[in-house]
Design a protein around this motif. Structure first.
Motif, PDB file in Angstrom:
ATOM      1  N   VAL A  76       0.860  -1.175   0.000  1.00  0.00           N
ATOM      2  CA  VAL A  76       0.000   0.000   0.000  1.00  0.00           C
ATOM      3  C   VAL A  76       0.899   1.228   0.000  1.00  0.00           C
ATOM      4  CG1 VAL A  76      -1.720   1.292   1.314  1.00  0.00           C
ATOM      5  CG2 VAL A  76      -1.859  -1.199   1.214  1.00  0.00           C
ATOM      6  N   VAL A  77       0.552   2.215  -0.802  1.00  0.00           N
ATOM      7  CA  VAL A  77       1.359   3.430  -0.893  1.00  0.00           C
ATOM      8  C   VAL A  77       0.537   4.640  -0.445  1.00  0.00           C
ATOM      9  CG1 VAL A  77       2.662   4.947  -2.437  1.00  0.00           C
ATOM     10  CG2 VAL A  77       2.713   2.462  -2.794  1.00  0.00           C
ATOM     11  N   ILE A  78       1.120   5.410   0.456  1.00  0.00           N
ATOM     12  CA  ILE A  78       0.525   6.671   0.882  1.00  0.00           C
ATOM     13  C   ILE A  78       1.332   7.770   0.198  1.00  0.00           C
ATOM     14  CG2 ILE A  78       0.014   8.215   2.817  1.00  0.00           C
ATOM     15  CD1 ILE A  78      -0.016   5.688   4.609  1.00  0.00           C
ATOM     16  N   PRO A  79       0.738   8.522  -0.695  1.00  0.00           N
ATOM     17  CA  PRO A  79       1.491   9.589  -1.377  1.00  0.00           C
ATOM     18  C   PRO A  79       1.854  10.727  -0.425  1.00  0.00           C
ATOM     19  CG  PRO A  79      -0.803   9.601  -2.075  1.00  0.00           C
ATOM     20  CD  PRO A  79      -0.643   8.444  -1.136  1.00  0.00           C
ATOM     21  N   GLY A  80       2.979  11.359  -0.682  1.00  0.00           N
ATOM     22  CA  GLY A  80       3.415  12.475   0.154  1.00  0.00           C
ATOM     23  C   GLY A  80       3.954  11.989   1.480  1.00  0.00           C
ATOM     24  N   SER A  81       3.693  12.772   2.521  1.00  0.00           N
ATOM     25  CA  SER A  81       4.184  12.416   3.850  1.00  0.00           C
ATOM     26  C   SER A  81       3.073  12.602   4.873  1.00  0.00           C
ATOM     27  CB  SER A  81       5.390  13.281   4.205  1.00  0.00           C
ATOM     28  OG  SER A  81       5.013  14.639   4.234  1.00  0.00           O
ATOM     29  N   VAL A  90      15.586   9.073   0.428  1.00  0.00           N
ATOM     30  CA  VAL A  90      15.244  10.411  -0.054  1.00  0.00           C
ATOM     31  C   VAL A  90      14.788  10.296  -1.501  1.00  0.00           C
ATOM     32  CG1 VAL A  90      16.126  12.710  -0.612  1.00  0.00           C
ATOM     33  CG2 VAL A  90      16.853  11.581   1.497  1.00  0.00           C
ATOM     34  N   ASP A  91      13.614  10.865  -1.785  1.00  0.00           N
ATOM     35  CA  ASP A  91      13.098  10.946  -3.147  1.00  0.00           C
ATOM     36  C   ASP A  91      12.455  12.324  -3.278  1.00  0.00           C
ATOM     37  OD1 ASP A  91      11.832  10.805  -5.606  1.00  0.00           O
ATOM     38  OD2 ASP A  91      11.151   8.742  -5.308  1.00  0.00           O
ATOM     39  N   LYS A  92      13.234  13.279  -3.753  1.00  0.00           N
ATOM     40  CA  LYS A  92      12.768  14.663  -3.840  1.00  0.00           C
ATOM     41  C   LYS A  92      11.542  14.814  -4.722  1.00  0.00           C
ATOM     42  CE  LYS A  92      17.373  16.573  -3.208  1.00  0.00           C
ATOM     43  NZ  LYS A  92      18.449  17.373  -3.753  1.00  0.00           N
ATOM     44  N   GLU A  93      11.478  14.020  -5.769  1.00  0.00           N
ATOM     45  CA  GLU A  93      10.405  14.150  -6.757  1.00  0.00           C
ATOM     46  C   GLU A  93       9.114  13.428  -6.356  1.00  0.00           C
ATOM     47  OE1 GLU A  93      10.967  16.229  -9.229  1.00  0.00           O
ATOM     48  OE2 GLU A  93      12.999  16.474  -8.449  1.00  0.00           O
ATOM     49  N   ASN A  94       9.235  12.377  -5.548  1.00  0.00           N
ATOM     50  CA  ASN A  94       8.067  11.560  -5.245  1.00  0.00           C
ATOM     51  C   ASN A  94       8.087  11.070  -3.795  1.00  0.00           C
ATOM     52  OD1 ASN A  94       5.750   9.995  -5.515  1.00  0.00           O
ATOM     53  ND2 ASN A  94       6.830   8.290  -6.485  1.00  0.00           N
ATOM     54  N   LYS A 114       3.036  -8.377   9.862  1.00  0.00           N
ATOM     55  CA  LYS A 114       4.233  -7.576  10.078  1.00  0.00           C
ATOM     56  C   LYS A 114       4.239  -6.513   8.991  1.00  0.00           C
ATOM     57  CE  LYS A 114       7.180 -10.955  12.283  1.00  0.00           C
ATOM     58  NZ  LYS A 114       8.403 -11.753  12.204  1.00  0.00           N
ATOM     59  N   LEU A 115       4.645  -5.317   9.351  1.00  0.00           N
ATOM     60  CA  LEU A 115       4.707  -4.223   8.393  1.00  0.00           C
ATOM     61  C   LEU A 115       6.164  -3.937   8.037  1.00  0.00           C
ATOM     62  CD1 LEU A 115       2.211  -1.757  10.119  1.00  0.00           C
ATOM     63  CD2 LEU A 115       1.730  -3.437   8.338  1.00  0.00           C
ATOM     64  N   HIS A 116       6.395  -3.717   6.773  1.00  0.00           N
ATOM     65  CA  HIS A 116       7.702  -3.288   6.286  1.00  0.00           C
ATOM     66  C   HIS A 116       7.462  -1.914   5.664  1.00  0.00           C
ATOM     67  CE1 HIS A 116       9.259  -7.282   7.060  1.00  0.00           C
ATOM     68  NE2 HIS A 116       8.179  -7.764   6.463  1.00  0.00           N
ATOM     69  N   ILE A 117       7.926  -0.887   6.359  1.00  0.00           N
ATOM     70  CA  ILE A 117       7.619   0.483   5.965  1.00  0.00           C
ATOM     71  C   ILE A 117       8.848   1.144   5.368  1.00  0.00           C
ATOM     72  CG2 ILE A 117       6.746   2.717   6.740  1.00  0.00           C
ATOM     73  CD1 ILE A 117       5.523   1.210   9.166  1.00  0.00           C
ATOM     74  N   ASP A 118       8.694   1.639   4.154  1.00  0.00           N
ATOM     75  CA  ASP A 118       9.743   2.414   3.492  1.00  0.00           C
ATOM     76  C   ASP A 118       9.278   3.861   3.436  1.00  0.00           C
ATOM     77  OD1 ASP A 118      11.462   0.265   3.050  1.00  0.00           O
ATOM     78  OD2 ASP A 118      10.509  -0.242   1.145  1.00  0.00           O
ATOM     79  N   TRP A 119      10.016   4.727   4.103  1.00  0.00           N
ATOM     80  CA  TRP A 119       9.720   6.153   4.144  1.00  0.00           C
ATOM     81  C   TRP A 119      10.562   6.834   3.075  1.00  0.00           C
ATOM     82  CZ3 TRP A 119       6.054   7.356   7.808  1.00  0.00           C
ATOM     83  CH2 TRP A 119       5.877   6.466   8.868  1.00  0.00           C
ATOM     84  N   PHE A 120       9.935   7.347   2.047  1.00  0.00           N
ATOM     85  CA  PHE A 120      10.630   8.088   0.992  1.00  0.00           C
ATOM     86  C   PHE A 120      10.385   9.574   1.260  1.00  0.00           C
ATOM     87  CE2 PHE A 120      10.046   3.917  -0.779  1.00  0.00           C
ATOM     88  CZ  PHE A 120      11.208   3.700  -1.493  1.00  0.00           C
ATOM     89  N   CYS A 121      11.380  10.231   1.843  1.00  0.00           N
ATOM     90  CA  CYS A 121      11.259  11.619   2.283  1.00  0.00           C
ATOM     91  C   CYS A 121      11.763  12.579   1.211  1.00  0.00           C
ATOM     92  CB  CYS A 121      12.061  11.818   3.562  1.00  0.00           C
ATOM     93  SG  CYS A 121      11.638  10.625   4.851  1.00  0.00           S
ATOM     94  N   GLN A 122      11.279  13.780   1.264  1.00  0.00           N
ATOM     95  CA  GLN A 122      11.681  14.796   0.294  1.00  0.00           C
ATOM     96  C   GLN A 122      13.120  15.247   0.521  1.00  0.00           C
ATOM     97  OE1 GLN A 122       8.985  18.108   0.135  1.00  0.00           O
ATOM     98  NE2 GLN A 122       9.452  18.447  -2.014  1.00  0.00           N
TER      99      GLN A 122
END
Length: 121
Positions: free
Chosen positions: A3-8, A105-109, A54-62
């Motif tokens: 599941v993907v949550i867009p943004g932060s 870090v993913d500045k664009e997404n 179990k959750l595997h969470i990847d945080w892609f921050c700006q």
């Protein structure tokens, strides 16, 4: 399942400052963030997982301006959103066995990717 949550989602420092400013402001932030997480789980809410998960969470921050521990506070909103959407009935020990987290870090997404690992049969 992923599941993907867009943004932060709101970090701990922002939430704490809102709570200290005005309790209604903090409650509003919690409601908004929980709703955003719940919206991401709405399409899969009928696919009840085999518990515990179990959750595997990847945080892609700006960027790297916020500390990882402040960012990961948003797990609270994710777990509450899973309940709000109807995907989970509860987020206690019987339902959630734990989680892992990675930060990028993913500045664009900027986004949050949550992979759900169900109990093995």
């Amino acid at each position: 399942m992923k599941v993907v949550i867009p943004g932060s989602l709101t970090d701990l420092n922002t939430y704490t400052n809102a709570e200290r400013t005005n309790r209604y402001k903090g409650a509003k932030l919690k409601k908004q963030n929980t709703y955003k997480a719940a919206a991401a789980f709405m399409p899969v809410r009928t696919q009840k997982p085999k518990l515990p998960i179990k959750l595997h969470i990847d945080w892609f921050c700006q960027n790297r301006r916020k500390d990882m521990d402040n960012i990961s506070f948003a797990k609270k909103f994710i777990l509450d959103g899973m309940q709000e959407s109807g995907y989970l009935d509860n987020d206690g020990w019987r339902e959630v066995a734990g989680w892992t987290e990675n930060f990028y870090v993913d500045k664009e997404n900027p986004r949050i990717e949550i992979e759900i690992e169900e109990e093995a049969s």
